[in-house]
Write an enzyme that holds these catalytic residues in place. Structure first.
Site, short mmCIF file in Angstrom:
data_model
loop_
_atom_site.label_atom_id
_atom_site.label_comp_id
_atom_site.label_asym_id
_atom_site.label_seq_id
_atom_site.Cartn_x
_atom_site.Cartn_y
_atom_site.Cartn_z
N ARG A 30 0.54 -33.22 18.57
CA ARG A 30 0.29 -33.45 17.24
C ARG A 30 0.22 -32.12 16.27
NH1 ARG A 30 -3.80 -38.07 15.50
NH2 ARG A 30 -5.38 -36.54 15.94
N THR A 35 -0.15 -32.05 9.74
CA THR A 35 0.66 -32.92 9.54
C THR A 35 0.20 -34.25 10.05
OG1 THR A 35 2.48 -32.74 10.74
CG2 THR A 35 2.29 -31.78 8.42
N ASP A 77 -11.26 -35.37 21.56
CA ASP A 77 -9.97 -34.87 21.86
C ASP A 77 -9.75 -35.07 23.54
OD1 ASP A 77 -7.62 -33.09 22.78
OD2 ASP A 77 -7.70 -32.53 20.63
N ASP A 108 -8.31 -31.80 25.61
CA ASP A 108 -9.30 -31.01 25.69
C ASP A 108 -10.43 -31.28 26.49
OD1 ASP A 108 -8.03 -29.28 24.18
OD2 ASP A 108 -9.17 -29.78 22.38
C1 PRP Z 1 -3.27 -36.54 21.41
C2 PRP Z 1 -3.19 -37.90 22.40
C3 PRP Z 1 -1.89 -38.44 22.00
C4 PRP Z 1 -1.90 -38.30 20.65
C5 PRP Z 1 -2.33 -39.47 19.83
O1 PRP Z 1 -2.54 -35.56 22.20
O2 PRP Z 1 -3.14 -37.14 24.01
O3 PRP Z 1 -0.78 -38.12 22.64
O4 PRP Z 1 -3.01 -37.01 20.25
O5 PRP Z 1 -2.45 -39.41 18.61
P1 PRP Z 1 -1.45 -40.14 17.50
O6 PRP Z 1 -1.29 -41.38 18.04
O7 PRP Z 1 -1.80 -39.83 16.02
O8 PRP Z 1 -0.01 -39.37 17.69
P2 PRP Z 1 -2.24 -34.08 21.23
O9 PRP Z 1 -1.30 -34.23 20.24
O10 PRP Z 1 -3.83 -33.54 20.85
O11 PRP Z 1 -1.89 -33.33 22.56
P3 PRP Z 1 -2.75 -32.94 24.05
O12 PRP Z 1 -2.55 -34.30 24.62
O13 PRP Z 1 -1.57 -31.75 24.32
O14 PRP Z 1 -3.95 -32.53 23.60
N1 URA Z 2 -5.94 -37.64 20.05
C1 URA Z 2 -7.03 -37.57 20.61
O1 URA Z 2 -7.07 -36.96 21.97
N2 URA Z 2 -8.22 -38.15 20.16
C2 URA Z 2 -8.15 -39.01 19.02
O2 URA Z 2 -9.17 -39.34 18.56
C3 URA Z 2 -6.77 -38.85 18.39
C4 URA Z 2 -5.93 -38.21 18.74
#
Ligand code: PRP
Ligand code: URA
Length: 210
Positions: free
Chosen positions: A105, A109, A201, A204
């Site tokens: 993400r 944005t 997160d 993380d």
């Molecule tokens: C997180 C999560 C989803 C997304 C959800 O990933 O694992 O993929 O955010 O958010 P959304 O419904 O608003 O799209 P992130 O983009 O943080 O990446 P990561 O798994 O690499 O930490």
């Molecule tokens: N991605 C995450 O990992 N946690 C949230 O709460 C939203 C998006």
């Protein structure tokens, strides 16, 4: 939409989820709980897998038993956090193939940005389970499923752990043919599009990167 979304209220899942939400829970336990919930969710998410009858011999005599009818599955974790659910579902269905979709993400944005895409070559012959612990705005899930649909899989189901109402709405409206399974439907999103109360997160916390 009601029939399209299953929210698990099983005590074992709720217990494990509460420990995942706790900010005092470290990465090792968080990873274990992610896998354990994913494994428990399989029981319902795979309820409609077809069976066939075979003849077997027990130590006492002959009988008929049921085994999976060879339905081909594929698991597609959304990188990174979806990987936290992968080993557990592979334990349940070791013969499944695995694809990966990389999305992150954008911090400003909150829109998903694609950076990786590798799906099994025969995905058009497979039923696909997309894995991601978090369904927040729904942008990542909607895009991942749109990408997978270009390869014409037989069906798609989406398994997550925590879902926001906005994510459920976005996903069910964009992909009304996709069954959604989650362990909890939370209250809302905050200004940074994190789920409230959520669990923070997920990527993380699984990988210990913050
Ligand atoms: C997180 C999560 C989803 C997304 C959800 O990933 O694992 O993929 O955010 O958010 P959304 O419904 O608003 O799209 P992130 O983009 O943080 O990446 P990561 O798994 O690499 O930490
Ligand atoms: N991605 C995450 O990992 N946690 C949230 O709460 C939203 C998006």
């Amino acid at each position: 939409m009601e029939n399209q979304v299953t929210v698990f209220d099983h005590p074992l899942i709720q217990h494990k989820l509460t420990h995942m939400r706790d900010k005092a829970t470290g990465s090792k336990l968080f990873r274990e709980l992610t896998g354990e919930i994913a494994m428990l969710m399989c029981f319902e998410a795979m309820r409609d897998l077809p069976l066939k009858e075979i003849d077997i011999e027990t130590p006492i005599g002959t009988t008929k038993g049921k085994v999976l009818a060879g339905r081909k599955l594929a698991f597609v974790p959304i990188l990174r956090a979806g990987c936290g659910m992968l080993d557990a579902v592979l334990e349940m269905v070791p013969a499944a193939k695995v694809g990966h979709i990389g999305l992150y993400r954008d911090e400003a944005t909150h829109e998903p940005v694609e950076y990786y895409n590798k799906l099994p070559a025969d995905i058009d012959k497979r039923d696909v389970f997309v894995l991601d612990p978090m369904l927040a705005t729904g942008g990542s899930a909607v895009d991942a499923i749109s990408i997978i649909k270009k390869s014409n899989p037989k069906s798609i189901k989406f398994m997550c752990i925590v879902a926001a109402p906005q994510g459920i709405k976005a996903l069910t409206e964009a992909h009304p043919d996709v069954q959604v399974f989650c362990a909890a439907k939370d209250e809302a999103l905050n200004n940074d599009c994190y789920i409230v109360p959520g669990l923070g997160d997920a990527g993380d916390r699984i990988f210990g990167t913050k």
